[in-house]
Each structure stands twice: as structure tokens, then as C-alpha cells.
Design an enzyme around this catalytic site. Structure first.
Site, PDB file in Angstrom:
ATOM      1  N   ASP A 153       0.829  -1.199   0.000  1.00 51.22           N
ATOM      2  CA  ASP A 153       0.000   0.000   0.000  1.00 51.22           C
ATOM      3  C   ASP A 153       0.870   1.257   0.000  1.00 51.22           C
ATOM      4  O   ASP A 153       1.968   1.244  -0.555  1.00 51.22           O
ATOM      5  CB  ASP A 153      -0.937  -0.037   1.223  1.00 51.22           C
ATOM      6  CG  ASP A 153      -2.298   0.563   0.937  1.00 51.22           C
ATOM      7  OD1 ASP A 153      -2.378   1.797   0.836  1.00 51.22           O
ATOM      8  OD2 ASP A 153      -3.277  -0.198   0.819  1.00 51.22           O
ATOM      9  N   HIS A 195      -3.932   5.999   3.822  1.00 52.53           N
ATOM     10  CA  HIS A 195      -4.646   4.876   3.209  1.00 52.53           C
ATOM     11  C   HIS A 195      -4.140   3.537   3.737  1.00 52.53           C
ATOM     12  O   HIS A 195      -4.920   2.676   4.180  1.00 52.53           O
ATOM     13  CB  HIS A 195      -4.499   4.945   1.683  1.00 52.53           C
ATOM     14  CG  HIS A 195      -5.312   3.943   0.940  1.00 52.53           C
ATOM     15  ND1 HIS A 195      -4.863   2.663   0.658  1.00 52.53           N
ATOM     16  CD2 HIS A 195      -6.553   4.016   0.389  1.00 52.53           C
ATOM     17  CE1 HIS A 195      -5.786   2.015  -0.031  1.00 52.53           C
ATOM     18  NE2 HIS A 195      -6.827   2.810  -0.200  1.00 52.53           N
ATOM     19  N   SER A 352     -11.108  -0.753  -1.167  1.00 54.03           N
ATOM     20  CA  SER A 352      -9.862  -0.817  -0.407  1.00 54.03           C
ATOM     21  C   SER A 352     -10.115  -1.229   1.035  1.00 54.03           C
ATOM     22  O   SER A 352      -9.224  -1.768   1.697  1.00 54.03           O
ATOM     23  CB  SER A 352      -9.155   0.537  -0.417  1.00 54.03           C
ATOM     24  OG  SER A 352      -8.517   0.789  -1.634  1.00 54.03           O
TER      25      SER A 352
END
Length: 532
Positions: A153, A195, A352
């Protein structure tokens, strides 16, 4: 191109693995009274039609175990394994015992406790966990640090108060910047990139620590930073991170990232990790398209679509035939990099978020049942909750953590001799042929006849001499020899070690396989493994 040859020669062989290996040592009488460890017991129910209560159990008893007790009233026998026996061995014995005609059931002695309520103060904000029956699953297992999840990621705030205890001492590697620190960067808006931290918290935030949120599994977390602070990255960095994660013996690789188009280098990395035994799970994409992005679109990857906490399809999620399961991904509260608009926790939406939720449940399966990649993937599907959404929207259904840990997985496929019959049931057969190619433009084409009526998957593997460059082409559902231009599946690398996995192959025709020489002459071996 040469004409089609005969079917692949039948050269069946049997490998003593899993339940088969356990069965090789059965059939002995009980030894002296063993050390009692209720966590390492298997309870075996015996039919009233059996000549004796203990007899069928003695017939199947493996070497490490002994009969501890027998209950004549409820007709079950307690089989004791040594303390701390790996769960995989006990799982294999369950399968072996249940194969006896006089055994009605076999199950591990489950620990019972009051319904688990994590002490994490923000658990009440995570309706997503209610949808997948997480608390009920936690009654059985919280997971295990022996299971390793790699998060590929944007980098992670791995010192976060609700992550640090589950992070490996060496947290990972940064492929975007080329260093050994996978820490998150700072976005263009001046806020920390969060994220990857959010994704990591969904899969494995520390549970029941009186802090923050609840993670799906208590696994060991490692991080490969392949995306920059702006949330984007290059295919080569993603491929390198996937390969690294596989080499780190990651049981699960989560990929909450994607592109609308496939990449050869990324696909080769995915295949490498698949071959190394890692289960790859990826986000279907957030473009409201009727096809998933990549890497979710590769056959070796579990593609996860998104639903809200009520089980409704998320408005943004990609769908399509490649979707394998669905998981919550709307307003999912999880960890964020400290300082993110003054927060440590924040709700976010997207596939996600769905992907690491599924990865967490897969980790619970491995922790509870000791399953390998193939069986874990199959069990994740088989225990999903089939709702009124279409298969393109939810695949097999919405993941169910409780069912995943409470239900015994079907037997891990082990090779069986050719000619033993078709159909499903956890069987597997491998056919192999060896030949040679004489240089550029030479090729061989094979037509493979399926052994099973409705196989779950087919793995095609090509291995050639060092210094050669042979390519592999497959036609699934097309009765013709495939070429680079016409193949429904292809694997093109820089050597002759190629492999393809086809989920739910089309059995209306034979499977056509071409081995083509891009450069050099040499020998090769082609194998087709069909799993029922």
C-alpha cells in the site's frame, strides 16, 4: 505450429500429504494415558451400528494421538493429541476419521466462553463487523501471530497505538522510495498519507486492548510501501513488493490498489507469490464498472467487491464475473496515521476497505484450521453468506467470519490416481508430458480432456531448460490451438518457467495448451493439475 497431439499421457501418482499422510500411520491401539490438553482433543462420534465404540476410532488413530475416554451414552470418543499439536495435524485427522464408514462426525474440542465483546471503545462504531458476525467468530479465535499478513500500500504509521503490538519488529520495506522504512509520507494537502494505515487497521488492529477500534484478526503485520504519498505508484514497485512479501513467507497479501489494465510484470509477480503459497486478496475497484480492475482481475487473486453494513451493494464498487466474495466497505472506521485532520481513527469507504476485511477473515481461517492457500480460498467462498445480490455483485456471497471459523473446511485436495472417477469432492489429478522444441517458431499443442465433471480450477505449469525462453498459451472454452493473438489465457516471461491458474474452467470443450519457443532449443515438461 504443429498439429494437435494426443491427449496428455496419464501418469498418475499419489503423494502422501495432508490427510493422506496422516492415514499412513493409522490403525494402532491406544498407548498409555496421555497428557490431557483439552485444546488438543478431537471428539469422534461413532454410529450405533458399529461393533464397538472404540473400534472405528482405533482404526483411524494417527501415531501422535491416543484415546483418552469414551462416552457410551452420547456415543463419542475423545482423542487426545500432545499439547500444542499444530492445528493442521488435528484438522487432517478430522478428515481421516470422518472417512470411516462408522464415524458420523469428528470435530475439534472447541473452547466455550461467554459471547466475546471486545473492550475497544470504538467497536460500537464498526457496524461492518456486525455484518460479518465478527464477535461470534471471536468466541472461537481472535487469530494468531503465527499468521502473517502483508499489506502492499502507501506505507503505514506502524507505531500507531492500535497497530504497533501486531507489527513485526522489522516492519517492512519501501519500494516507492527505495529504502527499508515503509512509513507513510505526507500528502499534497499537508496531511499524513493514511490509506495504508486504514487498511492495516481493518485487517489487524489490536483487539480487546481497551484502545481504538477492533481488527478482524490478530495476525502479524508486515508492510510493503509501493505507492507514494499521493496514493499512486508504478507497476514495477507493486510487483517488487508482491515478490518481497512472498519471500517473507506472507500467508496473505492484501492489495487495496488497482489499475484498469493488466500488467505482465505485475501478473508474473502475482503468479510467483501464488506459487510460493501466499493467498492474494485485492480490491475489485471503485469505478462502478461491470468488470474488476487489476490485480483483482488475475485468476490467482481473490477479488472483493463492497457492500454497506446492511449488506446492500455499494454504489461505487466494481462488479463482474471475477468477483469472488463481497465484504463491508462503506463508512468503515479504522486507524489513520496520527495527526490526520487531528484524528487517530476515521471512517472511510471503498473496496480498499473490503479487501482487508476479507484478508482478516482468511487469516482467522488459517489460525483456526491450519489451512493452506488453496483450502483457505475455497473455505472463504464456501462459508460466505449468499444473499439476494447477483453473483457478479457478491461472488459466492458476503464473507462470514463466524461460519469461517466454526465450520470445518472440506478436505485439502490431494492427488488421486487417474481413472478413479470424475466429480468434485476435494480430489485432484495431475497429468504430465515431456518433449522438446527446436528453436524459434517451433511449438507443440496439446488437448487436455477433463477428468472431473465440474472442476474448481486447473493449474497449467511449464518448466523448460535453463537458457531457453518458452511461452505458455491456453484456450479455455475455445476448441482450437491457442496463439499469442488468440489465447484466452497466456503467460509470457523471460524464461521457460510459466504457469497459469484457471478458476471454474469451461468443460464444454477440451482445454487446449500451446508451448511455443520464443528463443532457443531445449526440453520442457508440461503438467496440468485439475482440482475437483
Amino acid at each position: 505450429m504443429s498439429t494437435v497431439t494426443d491427449d496428455l499421457s496419464r501418469r498418475g501418482f499419489l503423494q502422501a500429504t495432508g490427510a493422506a499422510a496422516a492415514a499412513a500411520t493409522v490403525g494402532r491401539a491406544s498407548a498409555a494415558t496421555p497428557e490431557v490438553s483439552k485444546a488438543d482433543q478431537v471428539l469422534v462420534g461413532v454410529s450405533a451400528a458399529a461393533d464397538s465404540l472404540r473400534g472405528p476410532v482405533e482404526d483411524t488413530l494417527p501415531e501422535p494421538a491416543a484415546i483418552l475416554d469414551a462416552d457410551e451414552t452420547l456415543r463419542y470418543v475423545t482423542v487426545q493429541f500432545p499439547p500444542d499439536t499444530p492445528t493442521g495435524i488435528e484438522h487432517d485427522y478430522v478428515q481421516t476419521a470422518e472417512s470411516h464408514e462408522m464415524v458420523r462426525y469428528a470435530e475439534r474440542n472447541r473452547q466455550q466462553r461467554p459471547s466475546f465483546e471486545p473492550s475497544d471503545p470504538l467497536r460500537s462504531t464498526q457496524d461492518s463487523l456486525d455484518l460479518i458476525n465478527a464477535n461470534a467468530a471471536f468466541d472461537t479465535t481472535l487469530g494468531s501471530s503465527d499468521v502473517r499478513i502483508a499489506v502492499i500500500d502507501t506505507g503505514v504509521d506502524y507505531d500507531h497505538e492500535d497497530l504497533a503490538a501486531n507489527v513485526r519488529s522489522n516492519p517492512g520495506k519501501d519500494f516507492a522510495d527505495g529504502d527499508d522504512d515503509p512509513i507513510n509520507g505526507t500528502s499534497d494537502n499537508g496531511q499524513p498519507q493514511t490509506h495504508g494505515t486504514h487498511v492495516a487497521g481493518i485487517a489487524g488492529a489490536v483487539t480487546d486492548n481497551g484502545t481504538g477500534v477492533t481488527g478482524v484478526s490478530q495476525s502479524e503485520l508486515i508492510f510493503g510501501r509501493a505507492l507514494g504519498a499521493d496514493g499512486s505508484g508504478f507497476g514495477s514497485d507493486v510487483a517488487d513488493a508482491i515478490k518481497w512479501a512472498a519471500n517473507q513467507n506472507a500467508d496473505i497479501i492484501n492489495l487495496s490498489l488497482g489499475s484498469p489494465s493488466a500488467s505482465t510484470v505485475e501478473r508474473n509477480a502475482v503468479q510467483y507469490a501464488h506459487n510460493e503459497g501466499s493467498l492474494l486478496i485485492a480490491a475489485a475497484g471503485n469505478d462502478d464498472n461491470d468488470s474488476v480492475g487489476f490485480p483483482a482481475g488475475y485468476d490467482q487473486v481473490v477479488a472483493v467487491s463492497a457492500v454497506d453494513s446492511d449488506g446492500n451493494l455499494a454504489r461505487f464498487t466494481n462488479t463482474g464475473s471475477q468477483v469472488e466474495v463481497a465484504a463491508p466497505g462503506v463508512g468503515y472506521n479504522s486507524t489513520v496515521a496520527e495527526g490526520y485532520f487531528g484524528n487517530k481513527y476515521y471512517p472511510k469507504s471503498g473496496t480498499s476497505m473490503s479487501s482487508p476485511c476479507a484478508a482478516g477473515v482468511a487469516a482467522l481461517i488459517i489460525a483456526q484450521h491450519g489451512t493452506n492457500r488453496a483450502t483457505t480460498r475455497k473455505h472463504l467462498r464456501e462459508t460466505a453468506n449468499d444473499t439476494d445480490l447477483s453473483t457478479d455483485e457478491e461472488g459466492a456471497g458476503i464473507i462470514d467470519a463466524q461460519a469461517a471459523v466454526e465450520t470445518t473446511p472440506s478436505a485439502t485436495p490431494t492427488p488421486t490416481p487417474p481413472g478413479s472417477g470424475g466429480g468434485n469432492g476435494g480430489r485432484q489429478t495431475t497429468d504430465t508430458v515431456s518433449s522438446d522444441l527446436s528453436g524459434f517458431s517451433d511449438s507443440d499443442c496439446y488437448a487436455y480432456s477433463f477428468s472431473f465433471d465440474d472442476p474448481a480450477s486447473v493449474d497449467v505449469q511449464l518448466t523448460g531448460d535453463d537458457g531457453t525462453d518458452f511461452d505458455l498459451y491456453v484456450n479455455d472454452g475455445e476448441a482450437d490451438c491457442p496463439t499469442n493473438d488468440t489465447a484466452t489465457k497466456r503467460f509470457v516471461s523471460t524464461d521457460s518457467n510459466e504457469s497459469l491458474t484457471i478458476q471454474n474452467p469451461d468443460t464444454s470443450t477440451r482445454l487446449y495448451v500451446t508451448v511455443d519457443s520464443y528463443a532457443r532449443s531445449g526440453n520442457y515438461t508440461l503438467s496440468v493439475t485439475e482440482t475437483g
